[in-house]
Write a protein that holds these residues in place. Structure first.
Motif, PDB file in Angstrom:
ATOM      1  N   THR A  35       0.824  -1.200   0.000  1.00  0.00           N
ATOM      2  CA  THR A  35       0.000   0.000   0.000  1.00  0.00           C
ATOM      3  C   THR A  35       0.865   1.259   0.000  1.00  0.00           C
ATOM      4  O   THR A  35       2.081   1.205   0.261  1.00  0.00           O
ATOM      5  N   GLN A  36       0.227   2.394  -0.247  1.00  0.00           N
ATOM      6  CA  GLN A  36       0.951   3.664  -0.198  1.00  0.00           C
ATOM      7  C   GLN A  36       1.464   3.944   1.206  1.00  0.00           C
ATOM      8  O   GLN A  36       2.540   4.526   1.388  1.00  0.00           O
ATOM      9  N   ARG A  37       0.718   3.528   2.230  1.00  0.00           N
ATOM     10  CA  ARG A  37       1.195   3.681   3.606  1.00  0.00           C
ATOM     11  C   ARG A  37       2.469   2.863   3.821  1.00  0.00           C
ATOM     12  O   ARG A  37       3.424   3.328   4.470  1.00  0.00           O
ATOM     13  N   ASP A  38       2.484   1.631   3.287  1.00  0.00           N
ATOM     14  CA  ASP A  38       3.694   0.812   3.382  1.00  0.00           C
ATOM     15  C   ASP A  38       4.879   1.542   2.776  1.00  0.00           C
ATOM     16  O   ASP A  38       5.984   1.543   3.331  1.00  0.00           O
ATOM     17  N   VAL A  39       4.662   2.156   1.617  1.00  0.00           N
ATOM     18  CA  VAL A  39       5.738   2.875   0.928  1.00  0.00           C
ATOM     19  C   VAL A  39       6.233   4.037   1.784  1.00  0.00           C
ATOM     20  O   VAL A  39       7.443   4.219   1.966  1.00  0.00           O
ATOM     21  N   ALA A  40       5.296   4.815   2.331  1.00  0.00           N
ATOM     22  CA  ALA A  40       5.677   5.988   3.120  1.00  0.00           C
ATOM     23  C   ALA A  40       6.439   5.590   4.379  1.00  0.00           C
ATOM     24  O   ALA A  40       7.487   6.177   4.707  1.00  0.00           O
TER      25      ALA A  40
ATOM     26  N   ALA B 112       1.468  -7.230  -7.847  1.00  0.00           N
ATOM     27  CA  ALA B 112       0.065  -7.029  -7.471  1.00  0.00           C
ATOM     28  C   ALA B 112      -0.540  -5.924  -8.320  1.00  0.00           C
ATOM     29  O   ALA B 112       0.123  -4.933  -8.648  1.00  0.00           O
ATOM     30  N   GLU B 113      -1.800  -6.069  -8.656  1.00  0.00           N
ATOM     31  CA  GLU B 113      -2.504  -5.093  -9.488  1.00  0.00           C
ATOM     32  C   GLU B 113      -2.504  -3.706  -8.847  1.00  0.00           C
ATOM     33  O   GLU B 113      -2.367  -2.687  -9.542  1.00  0.00           O
ATOM     34  N   GLY B 114      -2.657  -3.663  -7.522  1.00  0.00           N
ATOM     35  CA  GLY B 114      -2.755  -2.386  -6.833  1.00  0.00           C
ATOM     36  C   GLY B 114      -1.489  -1.552  -6.882  1.00  0.00           C
ATOM     37  O   GLY B 114      -1.526  -0.342  -6.634  1.00  0.00           O
ATOM     38  N   SER B 115      -0.352  -2.187  -7.187  1.00  0.00           N
ATOM     39  CA  SER B 115       0.917  -1.450  -7.250  1.00  0.00           C
ATOM     40  C   SER B 115       1.117  -0.744  -8.581  1.00  0.00           C
ATOM     41  O   SER B 115       1.946   0.168  -8.685  1.00  0.00           O
ATOM     42  N   ILE B 116       0.376  -1.156  -9.608  1.00  0.00           N
ATOM     43  CA  ILE B 116       0.646  -0.665 -10.958  1.00  0.00           C
ATOM     44  C   ILE B 116       0.475   0.850 -11.095  1.00  0.00           C
ATOM     45  O   ILE B 116       1.348   1.509 -11.686  1.00  0.00           O
ATOM     46  N   PRO B 117      -0.600   1.466 -10.578  1.00  0.00           N
ATOM     47  CA  PRO B 117      -0.705   2.923 -10.727  1.00  0.00           C
ATOM     48  C   PRO B 117       0.484   3.679 -10.148  1.00  0.00           C
ATOM     49  O   PRO B 117       0.948   4.676 -10.727  1.00  0.00           O
ATOM     50  N   ARG B 118       1.010   3.202  -9.016  1.00  0.00           N
ATOM     51  CA  ARG B 118       2.175   3.839  -8.406  1.00  0.00           C
ATOM     52  C   ARG B 118       3.397   3.705  -9.322  1.00  0.00           C
ATOM     53  O   ARG B 118       4.170   4.657  -9.491  1.00  0.00           O
TER      54      ARG B 118
ATOM     55  N   ALA C 288      -0.103  -7.686 -13.851  1.00  0.00           N
ATOM     56  CA  ALA C 288       0.100  -8.516 -12.669  1.00  0.00           C
ATOM     57  C   ALA C 288      -0.338  -9.938 -13.001  1.00  0.00           C
ATOM     58  O   ALA C 288      -1.112 -10.148 -13.948  1.00  0.00           O
ATOM     59  N   PRO C 289       0.142 -10.938 -12.265  1.00  0.00           N
ATOM     60  CA  PRO C 289      -0.334 -12.305 -12.482  1.00  0.00           C
ATOM     61  C   PRO C 289      -1.852 -12.402 -12.364  1.00  0.00           C
ATOM     62  O   PRO C 289      -2.492 -11.573 -11.709  1.00  0.00           O
ATOM     63  N   SER C 290      -2.424 -13.413 -12.988  1.00  0.00           N
ATOM     64  CA  SER C 290      -3.876 -13.542 -13.050  1.00  0.00           C
ATOM     65  C   SER C 290      -4.511 -13.864 -11.707  1.00  0.00           C
ATOM     66  O   SER C 290      -5.728 -13.751 -11.546  1.00  0.00           O
ATOM     67  N   ARG C 291      -3.717 -14.271 -10.734  1.00  0.00           N
ATOM     68  CA  ARG C 291      -4.200 -14.373  -9.354  1.00  0.00           C
ATOM     69  C   ARG C 291      -3.152 -13.746  -8.456  1.00  0.00           C
ATOM     70  O   ARG C 291      -1.953 -13.746  -8.781  1.00  0.00           O
TER      71      ARG C 291
ATOM     72  N   VAL D 297      10.778  -6.378 -17.523  1.00  0.00           N
ATOM     73  CA  VAL D 297      11.369  -6.067 -16.218  1.00  0.00           C
ATOM     74  C   VAL D 297      10.570  -6.783 -15.142  1.00  0.00           C
ATOM     75  O   VAL D 297       9.331  -6.730 -15.139  1.00  0.00           O
ATOM     76  N   LEU D 298      11.267  -7.441 -14.229  1.00  0.00           N
ATOM     77  CA  LEU D 298      10.610  -8.077 -13.080  1.00  0.00           C
ATOM     78  C   LEU D 298      10.323  -6.997 -12.043  1.00  0.00           C
ATOM     79  O   LEU D 298      11.239  -6.399 -11.478  1.00  0.00           O
ATOM     80  N   GLY D 299       9.043  -6.756 -11.786  1.00  0.00           N
ATOM     81  CA  GLY D 299       8.634  -5.647 -10.939  1.00  0.00           C
ATOM     82  C   GLY D 299       8.503  -5.980  -9.477  1.00  0.00           C
ATOM     83  O   GLY D 299       7.649  -5.403  -8.790  1.00  0.00           O
ATOM     84  N   CYS D 300       9.339  -6.875  -8.988  1.00  0.00           N
ATOM     85  CA  CYS D 300       9.381  -7.204  -7.563  1.00  0.00           C
ATOM     86  C   CYS D 300      10.731  -7.827  -7.276  1.00  0.00           C
ATOM     87  O   CYS D 300      11.178  -8.722  -8.011  1.00  0.00           O
ATOM     88  N   ALA D 301      11.384  -7.381  -6.213  1.00  0.00           N
ATOM     89  CA  ALA D 301      12.698  -7.919  -5.872  1.00  0.00           C
ATOM     90  C   ALA D 301      12.636  -9.408  -5.582  1.00  0.00           C
ATOM     91  O   ALA D 301      13.598 -10.140  -5.832  1.00  0.00           O
ATOM     92  N   GLY D 302      11.491  -9.888  -5.088  1.00  0.00           N
ATOM     93  CA  GLY D 302      11.365 -11.306  -4.769  1.00  0.00           C
ATOM     94  C   GLY D 302      11.382 -12.213  -5.974  1.00  0.00           C
ATOM     95  O   GLY D 302      11.573 -13.430  -5.845  1.00  0.00           O
ATOM     96  N   MET D 303      11.180 -11.663  -7.174  1.00  0.00           N
ATOM     97  CA  MET D 303      11.144 -12.482  -8.388  1.00  0.00           C
ATOM     98  C   MET D 303      12.529 -12.872  -8.895  1.00  0.00           C
ATOM     99  O   MET D 303      12.641 -13.664  -9.845  1.00  0.00           O
ATOM    100  N   SER D 304      13.579 -12.331  -8.292  1.00  0.00           N
ATOM    101  CA  SER D 304      14.942 -12.538  -8.788  1.00  0.00           C
ATOM    102  C   SER D 304      15.282 -13.988  -9.130  1.00  0.00           C
ATOM    103  O   SER D 304      15.881 -14.250 -10.174  1.00  0.00           O
TER     104      SER D 304
END
Length: 221
Positions: free
Chosen positions: A51-56, A120-126, A145-148, A181-188
């Motif tokens: 979430t944006q709160r997580d980012v802040a 996650a879909e919710g991260s895309i606008p950011r 984002a992945p389909s689930r 581009v892999l959009g998450c560090a965990g995907m490495s």
């Protein structure tokens, strides 16, 4: 010539499995006679930066950790949302590199159009807001984002998520992406097998950030 201080790769979340994956991803860059590359976890942060709160909140913690490590010659923010990037750049003269910026720049050097797999879909606008800041929207084939939903921990486990990442990658190819581009560090951990399956370059944004930092530190050493 003195060996420069370590390159500090900060995982802004508290998932040590992600930090371990980061350390394995950057292992090829640990060169004899070069700067050490350290990967650090922020234990007080959530397991994922969603979430944006997580980012802040994680941005402040990331800045605090960087300030506590004046020995580091460069700082890498190993989260695709790049929490604390502007704050760190305002507070230090050391190179501060966000993995999204670095991953996108690497992809632009490999293909005319690129795509991004988000966790996650919710991260895309950011993420799109930052791409607009970079001025590269005209070369973006798409971000999907992945389909689930998958967790950050699942993102690095081929048994849990490879088929989902592959499906997302194929959607981006259909949109015209010539590099992904892999959009998450965990995907490495899945970069190599995903590249083989898709047949186009797949960029691990953390590795791209370390490449940038290493070049900058060695030139300035």
């Amino acid at each position: 010539m003195n060996t420069p201080g370590p390159i500090l790769v900060i995982n802004p979340n508290s998932d040590t499995l992600v930090t371990d994956a980061l350390s394995r991803a950057v292992e090829p860059f640990r060169l004899g006679g070069g700067p050490a590359i350290e990967c650090a976890t922020i234990a007080e942060s959530p397991l994922g930066i969603i979430t944006q709160r997580d980012v802040a909140e994680s941005g402040l913690r990331t800045a605090d950790l960087a300030a506590a490590r004046p020995d580091a010659s460069a700082i890498i923010i190993a989260c695709y949302s790049q929490p604390g990037l502007d704050l760190l750049r305002a507070e230090t003269k050391r190179p501060v590199i966000g993995m999204q910026d670095a991953g996108v720049l690497a992809a632009l050097g490999l293909a005319d159009r690129f795509g991004v797999i988000a966790v996650a879909e919710g991260s895309i606008p950011r993420h799109l807001n930052n791409l607009a800041r970079m001025g590269v929207m005209s070369r973006l084939a798409g971000e999907v984002a992945p389909s689930r939903p998958i967790t950050v921990a699942e993102s690095g486990d081929p048994k849990a998520s490879f088929d989902l990442l592959l499906e997302a990658g194929n959607r981006l190819k259909e949109k015209g992406a010539g590099a992904i581009v892999l959009g998450c560090a965990g995907m490495s951990p899945q970069r190599g097998i995903l590249e083989d399956a898709l047949g186009i370059p797949v960029v691990d944004a953390v590795q791209a950030a370390v490449t940038q930092a290493l070049g900058r530190v060695l030139v300035g050493a």
